[in-house]
Structure formats: C-alpha cells, structure tokens
Design a protein around this motif. Sequence first.
Motif, PDB file in Angstrom:
ATOM      1  N   SER A 263      -4.606 -27.125  77.966  1.00 56.13           N
ATOM      2  CA  SER A 263      -3.153 -27.265  78.027  1.00 56.13           C
ATOM      3  C   SER A 263      -2.493 -26.177  77.185  1.00 56.13           C
ATOM      4  O   SER A 263      -2.906 -25.917  76.048  1.00 56.13           O
ATOM      5  N   LYS A 264      -1.464 -25.555  77.745  1.00 54.90           N
ATOM      6  CA  LYS A 264      -0.699 -24.533  77.031  1.00 54.90           C
ATOM      7  C   LYS A 264       0.760 -24.974  76.921  1.00 54.90           C
ATOM      8  O   LYS A 264       1.491 -24.967  77.911  1.00 54.90           O
ATOM      9  N   PRO A 265       1.209 -25.371  75.732  1.00 54.81           N
ATOM     10  CA  PRO A 265       2.628 -25.706  75.564  1.00 54.81           C
ATOM     11  C   PRO A 265       3.474 -24.461  75.832  1.00 54.81           C
ATOM     12  O   PRO A 265       3.071 -23.339  75.477  1.00 54.81           O
ATOM     13  N   PRO A 266       4.648 -24.599  76.452  1.00 54.21           N
ATOM     14  CA  PRO A 266       5.502 -23.435  76.719  1.00 54.21           C
ATOM     15  C   PRO A 266       5.788 -22.637  75.441  1.00 54.21           C
ATOM     16  O   PRO A 266       6.167 -23.193  74.416  1.00 54.21           O
ATOM     17  N   GLY A 267       5.541 -21.330  75.513  1.00 54.23           N
ATOM     18  CA  GLY A 267       5.824 -20.468  74.379  1.00 54.23           C
ATOM     19  C   GLY A 267       4.761 -20.462  73.306  1.00 54.23           C
ATOM     20  O   GLY A 267       4.926 -19.800  72.268  1.00 54.23           O
ATOM     21  N   LYS A 268       3.653 -21.188  73.504  1.00 54.45           N
ATOM     22  CA  LYS A 268       2.595 -21.257  72.494  1.00 54.45           C
ATOM     23  C   LYS A 268       1.240 -20.925  73.118  1.00 54.45           C
ATOM     24  O   LYS A 268       1.089 -20.909  74.337  1.00 54.45           O
ATOM     25  N   ASP A 269       0.251 -20.664  72.242  1.00 51.93           N
ATOM     26  CA  ASP A 269      -1.105 -20.400  72.724  1.00 51.93           C
ATOM     27  C   ASP A 269      -1.811 -21.706  73.046  1.00 51.93           C
ATOM     28  O   ASP A 269      -1.539 -22.747  72.418  1.00 51.93           O
ATOM     29  N   PRO A 270      -2.738 -21.691  74.006  1.00 48.22           N
ATOM     30  CA  PRO A 270      -3.505 -22.914  74.307  1.00 48.22           C
ATOM     31  C   PRO A 270      -4.509 -23.215  73.202  1.00 48.22           C
ATOM     32  O   PRO A 270      -4.963 -22.314  72.499  1.00 48.22           O
ATOM     33  N   ASN A 271      -4.834 -24.487  73.051  1.00 39.34           N
ATOM     34  CA  ASN A 271      -5.884 -24.896  72.110  1.00 39.34           C
ATOM     35  C   ASN A 271      -7.210 -24.903  72.868  1.00 39.34           C
ATOM     36  O   ASN A 271      -7.522 -25.851  73.590  1.00 39.34           O
ATOM     37  N   LEU A 272      -8.007 -23.849  72.668  1.00 37.50           N
ATOM     38  CA  LEU A 272      -9.250 -23.701  73.421  1.00 37.50           C
ATOM     39  C   LEU A 272     -10.394 -24.512  72.833  1.00 37.50           C
ATOM     40  O   LEU A 272     -11.517 -24.460  73.334  1.00 37.50           O
ATOM     41  N   ASN A 273     -10.111 -25.252  71.768  1.00 37.09           N
ATOM     42  CA  ASN A 273     -11.140 -26.110  71.172  1.00 37.09           C
ATOM     43  C   ASN A 273     -11.055 -27.549  71.678  1.00 37.09           C
ATOM     44  O   ASN A 273     -11.922 -28.363  71.364  1.00 37.09           O
ATOM     45  N   ALA A 274     -10.006 -27.861  72.421  1.00 37.99           N
ATOM     46  CA  ALA A 274      -9.804 -29.248  72.859  1.00 37.99           C
ATOM     47  C   ALA A 274      -9.475 -29.298  74.347  1.00 37.99           C
ATOM     48  O   ALA A 274      -8.314 -29.463  74.735  1.00 37.99           O
ATOM     49  N   PRO A 275     -10.494 -29.153  75.206  1.00 46.17           N
ATOM     50  CA  PRO A 275     -10.232 -29.184  76.650  1.00 46.17           C
ATOM     51  C   PRO A 275      -9.982 -30.596  77.161  1.00 46.17           C
ATOM     52  O   PRO A 275     -10.433 -31.573  76.567  1.00 46.17           O
ATOM     53  N   PHE A 276      -9.271 -30.668  78.260  1.00 37.55           N
ATOM     54  CA  PHE A 276      -9.198 -31.901  79.038  1.00 37.55           C
ATOM     55  C   PHE A 276     -10.318 -31.814  80.076  1.00 37.55           C
ATOM     56  O   PHE A 276     -10.462 -30.787  80.750  1.00 37.55           O
ATOM     57  N   VAL A 277     -11.108 -32.861  80.180  1.00 33.62           N
ATOM     58  CA  VAL A 277     -12.249 -32.858  81.100  1.00 33.62           C
ATOM     59  C   VAL A 277     -11.866 -33.602  82.373  1.00 33.62           C
ATOM     60  O   VAL A 277     -11.383 -34.739  82.318  1.00 33.62           O
ATOM     61  N   MET A 278     -12.097 -32.963  83.512  1.00 35.94           N
ATOM     62  CA  MET A 278     -11.736 -33.533  84.802  1.00 35.94           C
ATOM     63  C   MET A 278     -12.900 -33.409  85.774  1.00 35.94           C
ATOM     64  O   MET A 278     -13.774 -32.554  85.605  1.00 35.94           O
ATOM     65  N   LYS A 279     -12.901 -34.258  86.786  1.00 36.65           N
ATOM     66  CA  LYS A 279     -13.866 -34.105  87.869  1.00 36.65           C
ATOM     67  C   LYS A 279     -13.556 -32.832  88.649  1.00 36.65           C
ATOM     68  O   LYS A 279     -12.390 -32.481  88.852  1.00 36.65           O
ATOM     69  N   ARG A 280     -14.603 -32.142  89.078  1.00 31.42           N
ATOM     70  CA  ARG A 280     -14.418 -30.933  89.865  1.00 31.42           C
ATOM     71  C   ARG A 280     -13.601 -31.248  91.114  1.00 31.42           C
ATOM     72  O   ARG A 280     -13.811 -32.266  91.773  1.00 31.42           O
TER      73      ARG A 280
END
Length: 331
Positions: A263-280
């Motif tokens: 997730s990337k909040p508008p105007g900010k960098d994404p947190n690459l240490n905390a992914p959301f896991v989804m089914k392919r």
Amino acid sequence: MPTNLPPEYAKIEERYRAATEVPEKIMYLEEMLSVIPKHKGTDHLRADLRRKLSKLKETAASRKGGSRQVSPFQIEKEGAGQVAVVGPPNVGKSSLVDALTNADVEIGAYPYSTALPVPGMMMYENVSIQLVDTPPLSAEFEEPQLMHLIRLSDLVCLVIDLQGTPIQQFEDSLALMKEHRIIPQQYREHYDADQQSRLVFKPMMVVVNKTDDEGHDDDFSVLCELLEEVPCALLPISAQNGRNLDTFRRIVFERLDIVRVYSKPPGKDPNLNAPFVMKRGGTVENFAEKVHKDFVEKLRSARVWGYGVFEGQKVGRDHVLHDGDVVELKT
C-alpha cells in the motif's frame, strides 16, 4: 427421491453419534456434508445437517473463554497460509519444522514422538507462513481429527525419508489420505465430476528428507525415476544440516498461490516491509477491501506501480494485481 448416500457417510455418521465433544461433532458434521452428493433427493438431509452444524457452532462460540477445552487439532490459521507437514513415523517432520520455525516441537529418534499438532511460523522474505507439525500418518494409529486438520490446511507438505523406505512411505501416505477422501489437487483430472463432488483436493508438495549431501544425490535420482506417479517434483532436503531449506521456503510460497501487494499512501513512500497477502488473481477491489472495508465503497481511483503497467498507471477496480505491485488508493 432416494438419497443414494455413499458408503463412507454411514461410517462418519457413526463417529458423529459417538462423539461427546462439540468440536468433534462439528468436525464430523462438516465431513458428512462434504460427502453427500448434491441433488434434490438430499436437499432435506443437507438442510438438516446445516441446521445442526449452525447450532453447534453457536454453542462452541458461546463457550469460548470458558472452561471447556478446544480440541488441540483445531489450529487457528495465522500468517499468509497454513501448511500441514505430514508423513509416516520417523521421517523428520518435527526436525524440519524445528529448523524453519520457532515452534516448540519434540524431536525423538523413536516413532510417534509427536502426539499432537504443533504450529510454528516460518519466514519467507517478508511473509510469515504457518507450518504445523503433525502426528504421523499411520494406518495402525489412525487419528480422524488429523485428517480434518489436513482438509482445512492451505497446503499439504508430505515428508518422506530417503534413507528409509521412501517409495512405500509415499504410497502408504497417499493411500491413507485417499481413504479419507483427501486427494492431491494435481490428480483432480483423474476423477469425473461426480467423484470430484465427494472428494477434497489439496495442493501438495513432496520433500525427501535426509538427502544430507551430494553423496545422496544418486539415490535421490533413482528415487525420482522409480516414483512414476507423483503429484509434483520431489525436493531433496536435509532438516539436519539445512540443505535446500531456502528452496523449500520459496516453493511453499509459490504453492500457496499468493502474492504480496504493498500500500502506498498518497504523497508518501510504500512500506515494503509490510505487504498485504492476497490470493493470486486478486484485483484492486479485493486489495481495497483488505486495506479497509470502507475503501471498497468510497474508492474513486487507484494507481499501480509494478507488473505490466507504467509507473503510477491509473487502473480500474477489476485490474489484476501481481506479486510485488504497489497500489495507491484514493477515496
């Protein structure tokens, strides 16, 4: 109209009537529902079983936090997926789980040292995956609740021992699971539609433990040639010295058929240490629901950085996301 119930239904019903604990009754009701063929002749029976199941689940929920003990085979899922690590006695299941997780497993040189399932968390890059060490698969000491745990898992990891009797271990394990209607997902095409409706197909991987060094590679190659009907490529590992455990982590992640989306909040960098896991195959709309349930209704637009798009491309709700994609949601 006749119900034409399969023979295994009567056996499960007998176990259900003999059960005294609510979790056991729930387990057997779910099994009964899974084996009943779906047609007009079974409509009333299935509705009756669903009513009983609903009442029992309400009873179980009301007892949470009370003095009644939940079955140890009911392992709550955590992380990106639950992997049931199964196999015959003394193949090294517990050693494998111990090497990969923080689980407090009992490792013994004698058979049946694992009496109850033990969960632990394995890390693959920035994703946590739950491995569950299980009691041995054995026709002599059959545990119906173990089969229920396997049915509910997201992936089955079958462990066999290169230095034991690996072919017999493989064949006996698959035969025992088949008796309980659990079939490797890769074998689905071997069954017609009517048979498929009464079976549970699970993704499966097969690892060959105690392939400790290159000196065992020739034996492993021979095993691969002799095991003609195997649901997937065999993976040689050593729980003792860590051989190929990094490969094991990667294959588990791939077999779970999941992707990581950031997730990337508008105007900010994404947190690459905390992914959301989804089914392919999940979409932007599925991702928005994971981030927050309100986002689905209020979502106005989304931008994606990643596979198959230019940087920050604006996409619709039905855009399919891929592993490593970064998504900016605007409401």
